[in-house]
Motif scaffolding. Structure first.
Motif, PDB file in Angstrom:
ATOM      1  N   PHE A 140       0.829  -1.211   0.000  1.00 36.66           N
ATOM      2  CA  PHE A 140       0.000   0.000   0.000  1.00 36.66           C
ATOM      3  C   PHE A 140       0.860   1.256   0.000  1.00 36.66           C
ATOM      4  CE2 PHE A 140      -1.704   3.341   2.797  1.00 36.66           C
ATOM      5  CZ  PHE A 140      -2.776   3.768   2.016  1.00 36.66           C
ATOM      6  N   ILE A 144       0.467   1.408  -4.273  1.00 32.80           N
ATOM      7  CA  ILE A 144      -0.991   1.361  -4.330  1.00 32.80           C
ATOM      8  C   ILE A 144      -1.539   1.958  -5.629  1.00 32.80           C
ATOM      9  CG2 ILE A 144      -1.213   3.541  -3.108  1.00 32.80           C
ATOM     10  CD1 ILE A 144      -3.547   0.442  -2.981  1.00 32.80           C
ATOM     11  N   ASP A 145      -0.869   2.969  -6.187  1.00 29.47           N
ATOM     12  CA  ASP A 145      -1.359   3.598  -7.423  1.00 29.47           C
ATOM     13  C   ASP A 145      -0.665   3.073  -8.672  1.00 29.47           C
ATOM     14  OD1 ASP A 145      -3.163   5.265  -6.073  1.00 29.47           O
ATOM     15  OD2 ASP A 145      -1.545   6.662  -5.568  1.00 29.47           O
ATOM     16  N   SER A 212      -7.003  -3.127  -5.913  1.00 31.16           N
ATOM     17  CA  SER A 212      -6.362  -1.941  -5.335  1.00 31.16           C
ATOM     18  C   SER A 212      -7.313  -1.196  -4.411  1.00 31.16           C
ATOM     19  CB  SER A 212      -5.878  -1.015  -6.457  1.00 31.16           C
ATOM     20  OG  SER A 212      -6.962  -0.659  -7.308  1.00 31.16           O
ATOM     21  N   GLU A 213      -8.617  -1.210  -4.712  1.00 34.46           N
ATOM     22  CA  GLU A 213      -9.590  -0.541  -3.859  1.00 34.46           C
ATOM     23  C   GLU A 213      -9.690  -1.220  -2.503  1.00 34.46           C
ATOM     24  OE1 GLU A 213     -12.294   2.110  -2.433  1.00 34.46           O
ATOM     25  OE2 GLU A 213     -11.016   2.235  -4.221  1.00 34.46           O
ATOM     26  N   ARG A 216      -6.630  -0.348  -0.513  1.00 35.57           N
ATOM     27  CA  ARG A 216      -6.710   1.071  -0.123  1.00 35.57           C
ATOM     28  C   ARG A 216      -7.581   1.244   1.123  1.00 35.57           C
ATOM     29  NH1 ARG A 216      -5.501   4.823  -3.833  1.00 35.57           N
ATOM     30  NH2 ARG A 216      -6.106   3.374  -5.499  1.00 35.57           N
ATOM     31  N   ARG A 217      -8.636   0.458   1.236  1.00 35.17           N
ATOM     32  CA  ARG A 217      -9.528   0.576   2.402  1.00 35.17           C
ATOM     33  C   ARG A 217      -8.938  -0.085   3.645  1.00 35.17           C
ATOM     34  NH1 ARG A 217     -15.658  -0.736   0.186  1.00 35.17           N
ATOM     35  NH2 ARG A 217     -15.681   0.751  -1.586  1.00 35.17           N
TER      36      ARG A 217
END
Length: 825
Positions: A140, A144-145, A212-213, A216-217
């Protein structure tokens, strides 16, 4: 007073010592941080590279502009497994991932060749709860991006990158996804994992996939999850964390157990046969506990991919051939040759087909691709039933070998998968039950043709249910693809040549030195084991002279460390010439061991061999070579005997080349100088009379020599082989694959191993043809064996065919026979 002074001095000394000790401790504590830095500098730190440099990610690569930013795979490993399992992962599927891969280990872990990340304040203790969570946080924090998907994997899992890419590209990564093989714990753990009735977790072994979502959470709450652990299972805790902060459970999907496959066999998983449906259909396979097994599985998967590529190339060839027909392109056009410029084809080309010609590879599957121009070009069909019946073998009926059986299984499996591809939509399934019979032939230009009669079970489970047994004929052609040539590097050839030249120079140089200097006996090469020729004979004086001449030339003049022991049967007055030949050979070579045992009575090869094996002329450490008087041999034969005969372990039964009757072929007489080919003779696969074995082995209690109850021709070698085979059955418990069993198992099983049989064709061992006369007084098995050998020695199958068809009466007889048979129907 004196005592008081001593007490003060003692107190002063102790105080000074305490001050000095305190100063030292203070100095150490003051410089503790510096010592820690020095200590860390003495290691090989991983933070010399940036996170992007570790995985080879360019700063400008993003999800939008790079196809290799699909997925990031994080593999949990340990320091002790980096050079084993982790390297095997990286060498096999790791480099083919449609993204990047990194190996996460404890703090201080490092590798020059692998992308290893040493997680700070993480050790290699098990269960790896902290390592798993910190790996997710590292993903992350740095990537992450940069990737659409993130995978948490172990170092004992195998992934198929191509299937993984197709699978992930079919799912929306912008939504929270938590994909894996769902579980709630086994029966023993039920109720102990603190899971609610609607909660589950993704099993960590076969891999866990997060969008990835989802990461991210979850990632910002990893410290909270680490402080609130309810079990020792890290995959359970990861699932609990995802459920709580991302609001999604692991995928409830029945098919995930086949897509992300976990084998419950433990260390024995994937050690056996790999040609299984679960391996063909899975994206991940777990567990692969040994690095060699990872390489083995990868090699098999690569072979499957090569098969798919070859099939695609054939389909392209057929498309080109079909399009050429529509475009009216002539078959002999040079533009039809792939990857070949028109100038590369000779102008005076006679129209012969090239190995990459679409006119060959582009033909649609059919059984009439090859059209013979004469009877000599006819392709023979072999009949397949419980055995294989083939005209191309000296023994028409033979066992179906493993390669043929495996090929048939592949064909049937692939055909049944194609038939049942839409079984769910159609509400029926067809199961293969048995191969009743079949035919096959091989065309070197086009491929293998198969005609199979299959027994199938038709099951309809939608609508009116029914189960019916059906038989269907299957016509298959396994087409060949183009020829591929692999050239070895020039360096490989030069190095090999230099090594061979250097070896010869050293060998010749040592030989010359040893001829001028006396070397210690322990430095010289030990002499080869003695070979004692055992020859039983009765009569046949001319053939006996020929054998002694060959033995003298090869063994005595050639200094091959051999002895000769002849067992002669017959009345004394009939053996005068035989003994004279032996005595003359003795007189010419007085230092050679040339012995004989004289026996009266009826000839028995079994008795002769047994007497010779037990005689004092042969020592326990000698190799006994049982041979016939009709055999021709040379020095290479003796080298093979010494190579393939192992004391206490292996018996050598060479497959000799037996000449056909030369009179039927060209009217000539039998000769030693006959080329080794199918027209001049055949390799006698079912002859076991020529045998090499150590004396200590043949007199073992389980073998105890030859059967002496057999008189006359044959059968004693078959009985002897049966004894050896019975002794060799004790080695079935031995497994050489150390990945499948504990190491101490092999050491124990090694003690069970006894004699095994080694067989191989030996073109230097030639049986010279002689007329065979079968005594009708022989026992039926011996008489039938004699007749079979006599029939096999008449000539080749092609010669027998020519002799048959050259006689007009035979043709007329077959014609009339077929006509009457047809009328009777």
């Amino acid at each position: 007073m004196l005592q008081h002074t001593m007490t003060k001095r003692k107190t002063l000394i102790i105080a000074c010592f305490g001050i000095a000790l305190g100063l030292c401790i203070g100095t150490v504590l003051k410089n503790y941080r510096a010592l820690e830095i020095v200590k860390r500098c003495s290691m090989r730190p991983t933070n010399l590279k940036s996170p992007n440099e570790i995985i080879g990610l360019n700063d400008e690569d993003t999800i939008q502009n790079s196809q290799r930013n699909l997925v990031f795979v994080g593999v949990m490993t340990a320091k002790s497994f980096i050079e084993g399992r982790a390297r095997a992962v990286y060498d096999t599927w790791g480099k083919e991932v449609p993204g990047r891969i990194a190996f996460f280990s404890s703090e201080g872990s490092y590798s020059d060749e692998l992308p290893v990340v040493g997680l700070k304040n993480v050790d290699d203790r098990y269960p790896p709860q902290k390592k798993s969570f910190m790996m997710l946080y590292y993903m992350f924090e740095h990537y992450i991006d940069r990737f659409e998907w993130f995978i948490r994997a172990d170092d004992d899992v195998y992934m198929e990158p191509d299937k993984l890419e197709r699978f992930l590209r079919s799912i929306d990564s912008s939504k929270p996804q938590f994909i894996g093989q769902a579980g709630k714990g086994n029966s023993e753990e039920f109720g102990l994992l603190s899971l609610e009735f609607d909660e589950n977790f993704c099993m960590g072994g076969p891999g866990v996939i997060l969008s990835s979502e989802t990461l991210r959470r979850v990632a910002p709450h990893i410290p909270t999850c680490l402080k609130n652990l309810y079990s020792t299972h890290e995959d359970v805790e990861v699932g609990r964390c995802v459920q709580k902060f991302a609001g999604i459970p692991c995928t409830w999907n029945y098919e995930m157990q086949y897509i992300l496959r976990h084998n419950s066999s433990g260390r024995n998983a994937y050690t056996g046969k790999l040609k299984r449906k679960e391996i063909h259909n899975a994206i991940t396979l777990h567990p692969i506990k040994q690095a060699p097994l990872m390489y083995r599985l990868h090699s098999y998967i690569q072979g499957l991919k090569a098969e798919e590529l070859r099939q695609e190339s054939l389909l392209l060839h057929r498309d080109i051939k079909r399009m050429a027909k529509y475009l009216d392109v002539p078959d002999d056009s040079t533009y039809m040759l792939p990857s070949v410029s028109p100038g590369a084809v000779p102008e005076k080309d006679t129209g012969k087909r090239h190995f990459e010609d679409h006119n060959i590879l582009g033909i649609s599957p059919e059984l009439n691709k090859f059209v013979p121009a004469s009877t000599a070009e006819l392709l023979d069909w072999s009949f397949i039933a419980r055995s294989l019946y083939s005209a191309g073998s000296a023994n028409p009926k033979q066992k179906i070998d493993s390669a043929m059986r495996e090929g048939l299984e592949d064909v049937i499996t692939e055909v049944m998968e194609n038939i049942n591809y839409y079984s769910r939509q159609r509400g029926r399934v067809i199961e293969f039950r048995e191969l009743l019979y079949g035919y096959h032939r091989l065309d070197a230009l086009h491929g293998q043709d198969l005609i199979l009669d299959l027994l199938l079970i038709y099951k309809k489970y939608r609508g009116k249910k029914m189960t019916v047994t059906v038989r269907r004929h299957l016509y298959v052609q396994r087409a060949f693809t183009g020829i591929f040539v692999k050239e070895l590097d020039e360096d490989f050839y030069n190095v090999t040549l230099q090594q061979s030249l250097l070896g010869n120079l050293l060998h010749n140089g040592m030989a010359r030195l040893s001829s001028h200097f006396t070397m210690a006996s322990n430095l010289l090469t030990p002499p080869p084991d003695h070979i004692v020729f055992v020859l039983p004979i009765a009569g046949r004086l001319a053939t006996f002279r020929r054998f002694l001449s060959i033995y003298e030339r090869v063994c005595i003049v050639g200094a091959q460390h051999c002895d000769l022991l002849v067992v002669i049967f017959g009345p004394p007055e009939e053996l005068t010439d035989h003994l004279q030949q032996l005595n003359e050979l003795r007189s010419r070579h007085i230092y050679q061991q040339i012995n004989y045992i004289q026996r009266s009575g009826q000839f028995s090869r079994g008795v002769a061999l047994d007497i010779a094996a037990r005689s004092s002329y042969i020592r326990q450490q000698d190799i006994i070579l049982f041979i016939d008087v009709d055999m021709v041999f040379n020095v290479e034969t003796l080298q093979r005997v010494r190579m393939h005969t192992q004391r206490g372990r292996q018996v050598y039964l060479p497959i000799v080349f037996s000449q056909y009757d030369p009179k039927r072929r060209d009217g000539a007489s039998a000769s030693e100088e006959v080329p080794i080919n199918d027209e001049n003779g055949y390799f006698r696969q079912f002859g076991f009379g020529i045998c090499a074995i150590y004396k200590s082995d043949i007199l073992d209690d389980d073998i105890n020599g030859f059967d002496k109850d057999i008189t006359g021709w044959g059968l004693e070698d078959v009985k002897f082989l049966e004894k050896i085979v019975r002794v060799g059955t004790r080695q079935h418990g031995f497994l050489s694959n150390t990945a499948e069993v504990p190491l101490d198992y092999n050491e124990a099983a090694e003690q069970w191993r006894r004699l095994s049989v080694f067989r191989a064709p030996d073109p230097t061992l030639v049986h010279i043809y002689h007329d065979i006369s079968c005594d009708v007084q022989l026992d039926p098995p011996q008489y039938n064996m004699c007749l079979g050998t006599k029939a096999n020695s008449l000539g080749s199958t092609r010669l027998m065919e020519q002799l048959f068809f050259n006689n007009r009466q035979n043709i007329d007889f077959i014609t009339e026979f077929n006509r009457q048979k047809h009328q009777s129907r």
